[in-house]
Design an enzyme around this catalytic site. Structure first.
Site, short mmCIF file in Angstrom:
data_model
loop_
_atom_site.label_atom_id
_atom_site.label_comp_id
_atom_site.label_asym_id
_atom_site.label_seq_id
_atom_site.Cartn_x
_atom_site.Cartn_y
_atom_site.Cartn_z
N HIS A 292 -30.64 43.61 43.15
CA HIS A 292 -31.94 43.89 43.75
C HIS A 292 -32.26 42.89 44.87
O HIS A 292 -31.97 41.70 44.74
CB HIS A 292 -33.05 43.82 42.69
N ASP B 31 -31.40 47.33 45.29
CA ASP B 31 -32.52 48.24 45.10
C ASP B 31 -33.87 47.57 45.37
O ASP B 31 -33.99 46.34 45.31
CB ASP B 31 -32.54 48.75 43.65
N ASP B 32 -34.86 48.42 45.61
CA ASP B 32 -36.30 48.09 45.58
C ASP B 32 -36.84 47.39 46.82
O ASP B 32 -38.02 47.07 46.86
CB ASP B 32 -36.66 47.26 44.34
N HIS C 88 -34.73 55.61 47.50
CA HIS C 88 -35.03 55.17 46.13
C HIS C 88 -36.47 55.55 45.75
O HIS C 88 -37.10 54.87 44.95
CB HIS C 88 -34.82 53.65 46.02
N HIS D 230 -41.11 54.05 43.62
CA HIS D 230 -40.29 53.72 42.45
C HIS D 230 -40.73 54.54 41.23
O HIS D 230 -40.83 54.06 40.11
CB HIS D 230 -40.36 52.22 42.13
#
Length: 240
Positions: free
Chosen positions: A208, A63-64, A114, A118
């Protein structure tokens, strides 16, 4: 006189037979000597080789990102172990580093949504929800050529409204079953233990590649992949 003529006729007839036989033999020889002109049989049809999906598998997710410091390192480790993963990317990061998103897609990984910044989707208006998801779709499509079908809500924030709005946009919400909590930087050994403890086929593992210092994740990843492969796990990607 008649006897002589008869004998002469017989000789001529015999000679004619010999000539005829010679001609037939010559024809046979010529035919045999001709090159083969019959059409060659068609090549055998070979069924395409397909690689079956592993029966025992996990889904690695990151993620991210994308992040210029850590995403390339994650890709390097995944390539070394022939592992595929799904990257849930933040739209504003994609807009800054579209070449990284393109590299992820080119390496055979899956790129999914995503949100743009965020954002916690539980606290968005309907218009804000559409913008967070839609702008990220646009950035990913521009960089990779594909539009995401999966949506991972930041913080795992799901509600009835989030589900309804995601469905209206044609998105399937995807969470996880194993949380490495690598964002807390607990140490390489702890990250590895959290991922591997109780892992079973079908597990969706959360890690991540962006959003902060991910050096511990990079350091833990080789050991995680080695042990998963030693246990017979393969790797699948998500395309909802």
């Amino acid at each position: 006189m008649e006897t002589r003529l008869t004998r002469t006729g017989q000789r001529l007839a015999g000679l004619a037979i010999l000539v005829a036989i010679s001609a037939v033999i010559g024809t046979i020889v010529v035919v045999a000597a001709r090159p083969h002109t019959q059409a060659a049989p068609p090549p055998a049809v070979v069924a395409p080789v397909t690689t079956p999906l592993p029966a025992k598998y996990v889904v690695l997710t990151f993620d991210d990102g994308p992040d210029p410091a850590y995403t390339p390192k994650v890709l390097e480790v995944l390539a070394k172990y022939d592992a595929k993963a799904t990257f849930f990317e933040v739209g504003k990061n994609v807009a800054k580093h579209p070449e990284l998103t393109k590299a992820i897609q080119a390496a055979g990984h899956s790129v999914q949504n995503h949100t743009w910044s965020h954002a916690d989707l539980r606290h968005q208006t309907a218009a804000g929800f559409r913008k967070q998801v839609g702008d990220t779709d646009t950035a990913i499509k521009s960089a990779s050529g594909t539009t995401p079908t999966c949506l991972r809500p930041p913080y795992g924030g799901v509600s009835a409204t989030v589900r309804k709005r995601a469905k209206e946009l044609g998105k399937e919400l995807v969470l996880w079953t194993i949380d490495s909590r690598d964002w807390s930087k607990p140490g390489v050994a702890v990250i590895e233990k959290r991922v591997l403890s109780g892992v079973k086929s079908g597990a969706v593992i959360l890690m991540h590649d962006g959003g902060g210092n991910r050096s511990q994740t990079i350091a833990a990843l080789p050991g995680i992949l080695e042990k998963l492969k030693a246990q017979g796990f393969g790797f699948r990607t998500l395309n909802c």
